[in-house]
Design a protein around this motif. Sequence first.
Motif, PDB file in Angstrom:
ATOM      1  N   UNK A 169     -61.518 -24.351 -32.506  1.00 21.90           N
ATOM      2  CA  UNK A 169     -61.515 -25.586 -31.718  1.00 21.90           C
ATOM      3  C   UNK A 169     -61.792 -25.298 -30.243  1.00 21.90           C
ATOM      4  N   UNK A 170     -61.173 -24.251 -29.710  1.00 20.30           N
ATOM      5  CA  UNK A 170     -61.393 -23.912 -28.309  1.00 20.30           C
ATOM      6  C   UNK A 170     -62.834 -23.478 -28.064  1.00 20.30           C
ATOM      7  N   UNK A 171     -63.420 -22.739 -29.001  1.00 19.87           N
ATOM      8  CA  UNK A 171     -64.827 -22.367 -28.851  1.00 19.87           C
ATOM      9  C   UNK A 171     -65.731 -23.581 -28.946  1.00 19.87           C
ATOM     10  N   UNK A 172     -65.353 -24.552 -29.793  1.00 19.43           N
ATOM     11  CA  UNK A 172     -66.130 -25.782 -29.892  1.00 19.43           C
ATOM     12  C   UNK A 172     -66.064 -26.581 -28.578  1.00 19.43           C
ATOM     13  N   UNK A 173     -64.869 -26.623 -27.961  1.00 21.31           N
ATOM     14  CA  UNK A 173     -64.727 -27.294 -26.668  1.00 21.31           C
ATOM     15  C   UNK A 173     -65.558 -26.580 -25.606  1.00 21.31           C
ATOM     16  N   UNK A 174     -65.552 -25.241 -25.637  1.00 17.73           N
ATOM     17  CA  UNK A 174     -66.347 -24.464 -24.690  1.00 17.73           C
ATOM     18  C   UNK A 174     -67.835 -24.775 -24.844  1.00 17.73           C
ATOM     19  N   UNK A 175     -68.323 -24.838 -26.084  1.00 16.01           N
ATOM     20  CA  UNK A 175     -69.729 -25.169 -26.327  1.00 16.01           C
ATOM     21  C   UNK A 175     -70.051 -26.581 -25.871  1.00 16.01           C
ATOM     22  N   UNK A 176     -69.135 -27.511 -26.120  1.00 15.31           N
ATOM     23  CA  UNK A 176     -69.317 -28.903 -25.700  1.00 15.31           C
ATOM     24  C   UNK A 176     -69.444 -28.994 -24.181  1.00 15.31           C
ATOM     25  N   UNK A 177     -68.625 -28.213 -23.472  1.00 13.54           N
ATOM     26  CA  UNK A 177     -68.706 -28.189 -21.999  1.00 13.54           C
ATOM     27  C   UNK A 177     -70.072 -27.713 -21.531  1.00 13.54           C
ATOM     28  N   UNK A 178     -70.631 -26.707 -22.205  1.00 13.83           N
ATOM     29  CA  UNK A 178     -71.954 -26.221 -21.838  1.00 13.83           C
ATOM     30  C   UNK A 178     -73.024 -27.279 -22.105  1.00 13.83           C
ATOM     31  N   UNK A 179     -72.927 -27.961 -23.236  1.00 14.80           N
ATOM     32  CA  UNK A 179     -73.967 -28.904 -23.633  1.00 14.80           C
ATOM     33  C   UNK A 179     -74.075 -30.077 -22.664  1.00 14.80           C
ATOM     34  N   UNK A 180     -72.953 -30.599 -22.198  1.00 14.13           N
ATOM     35  CA  UNK A 180     -72.999 -31.761 -21.311  1.00 14.13           C
ATOM     36  C   UNK A 180     -73.046 -31.364 -19.836  1.00 14.13           C
ATOM     37  N   UNK A 181     -73.117 -30.066 -19.554  1.00 18.72           N
ATOM     38  CA  UNK A 181     -73.283 -29.607 -18.184  1.00 18.72           C
ATOM     39  C   UNK A 181     -72.017 -29.551 -17.361  1.00 18.72           C
ATOM     40  N   UNK A 182     -70.852 -29.595 -17.996  1.00 17.82           N
ATOM     41  CA  UNK A 182     -69.600 -29.560 -17.250  1.00 17.82           C
ATOM     42  C   UNK A 182     -69.187 -28.136 -16.890  1.00 17.82           C
ATOM     43  N   UNK A 183     -69.736 -27.141 -17.586  1.00 25.92           N
ATOM     44  CA  UNK A 183     -69.466 -25.734 -17.281  1.00 25.92           C
ATOM     45  C   UNK A 183     -70.751 -25.088 -16.785  1.00 25.92           C
ATOM     46  N   UNK A 184     -70.679 -24.429 -15.629  1.00 29.21           N
ATOM     47  CA  UNK A 184     -71.857 -23.775 -15.055  1.00 29.21           C
ATOM     48  C   UNK A 184     -71.664 -22.266 -14.935  1.00 29.21           C
ATOM     49  N   UNK A 185     -70.764 -21.719 -15.752  1.00 31.78           N
ATOM     50  CA  UNK A 185     -70.572 -20.268 -15.832  1.00 31.78           C
ATOM     51  C   UNK A 185     -70.100 -19.934 -17.239  1.00 31.78           C
ATOM     52  N   UNK A 186     -70.052 -18.653 -17.542  1.00 34.08           N
ATOM     53  CA  UNK A 186     -69.658 -18.200 -18.870  1.00 34.08           C
ATOM     54  C   UNK A 186     -68.475 -17.243 -18.757  1.00 34.08           C
ATOM     55  N   UNK A 187     -67.779 -17.061 -19.876  1.00 37.57           N
ATOM     56  CA  UNK A 187     -66.645 -16.135 -19.900  1.00 37.57           C
ATOM     57  C   UNK A 187     -66.469 -15.582 -21.307  1.00 37.57           C
ATOM     58  N   UNK A 188     -65.845 -14.427 -21.350  1.00 41.13           N
ATOM     59  CA  UNK A 188     -65.589 -13.735 -22.610  1.00 41.13           C
ATOM     60  C   UNK A 188     -64.079 -13.555 -22.749  1.00 41.13           C
TER      61      UNK A 188
END
Length: 387
Positions: free
Chosen positions: A8-27
């Motif tokens: 679920x958390x990875x799905x939320x992370x992907x969703x943030x990328x798709x709609x442009x709410x996240x502009x960086x990445x993390x591991x």
Amino acid sequence: MVDGVGLLLRAVQTYCYLIGLSNFEYDCRTGRVFTTWRCTIYALMVNILFSMSTIYSFTAHSNTSVVFQSANKLHEYVIIIMSGLKIAAGLITLLNRWLQRDQMMHLVKDVIRLYLINPQSKNLTRWGILLKVFISLAMDLFQVALSVNVLDHQGTAETMDLAVKMCVSFIMNLAISQHFLVMLFIRAQYRIVNAKLRKVIEESRRLSFLQQRNGAFMTRCCYLSDQLADIGQVQSQLQSMLGQLGEVFGLQGTEYYMSIVGTSYMSYSIYKYGHHNLKISAKTSIIACIWITLFYLDAVINSKNVLYVLDHHKEFLVLLEERTLFASNLDVRLEESFESLQLQLVRNPLKINIMGLFPITRGSIAAMCGSIIVNSIFLIQFDMEFF
């Protein structure tokens, strides 16, 4: 075994990328937070496209009667104000993600670092994550259903306007969900810290009444002193994260207040006029009522999440006060560790603010609820008198 919460958390992370709410990445496995050209360019293009579409739609094709076909003037004014504030909040949220990019990356790095130190926090947050994801997903789905249900009698311009407003709601809902998840993680860390502090307090109380001060006694006191120093460091970091959280996500609290007032009045309108007078179908009315219920439930769990953090901090202070029950036979280093932690809390008391302006306490939340009720009653009385 499949980790449902992790998925679920990875799905939320992907969703943030798709709609442009996240502009960086993390591991999450290594704790590395970084930027890439791919993520930066994609987020920038999505944000520019969304901003241009939102401004064009709101200024050229805004329609206040998309849902209520027979909306009166007060309905129109409330809808215009709510839509304008939500769109402004959505655009400012995207802008802040660029202006506060480094601060947001530092916050995410702190979250991951503490998670790697205390991985048991995932078990403590499991049900909270599931509840929040369920409510947020249900709100988005019912909003999509509500939008689709009213598209039958709308033209192309109205459809675009509705789609843009729906995307703004998705962005704001996701931003509020991010705030909730970080606050939930801080709650879990506070619970872990309090459990460790309770063990240190109990062990220190037992040692303080021992008469023999041999080598084992000194070694144990030094070990407890190190434990206390680690607890103080984690607690200080949690307070720092709470300060960063208020600066990065503070705008959502202001927009949330206006949305609750407007939603309260719209709920009254559906009850007073009924779906026949508002010229909406019974299905649309039912979907709207379900969405309103979920909206209020989401507001309640968001508020309780913040209050629980304050309760855990208060528990932390109460545990430290038990130091006065110790006998005066502890090692000097352990005594100094307790004093250092208490001085740290005195110098830097916990304050949760919205944009550094409005403190969040049980009293302020009660006052805000009273203000919401008063403003909602004002709108309802105005509607009863003039419409």
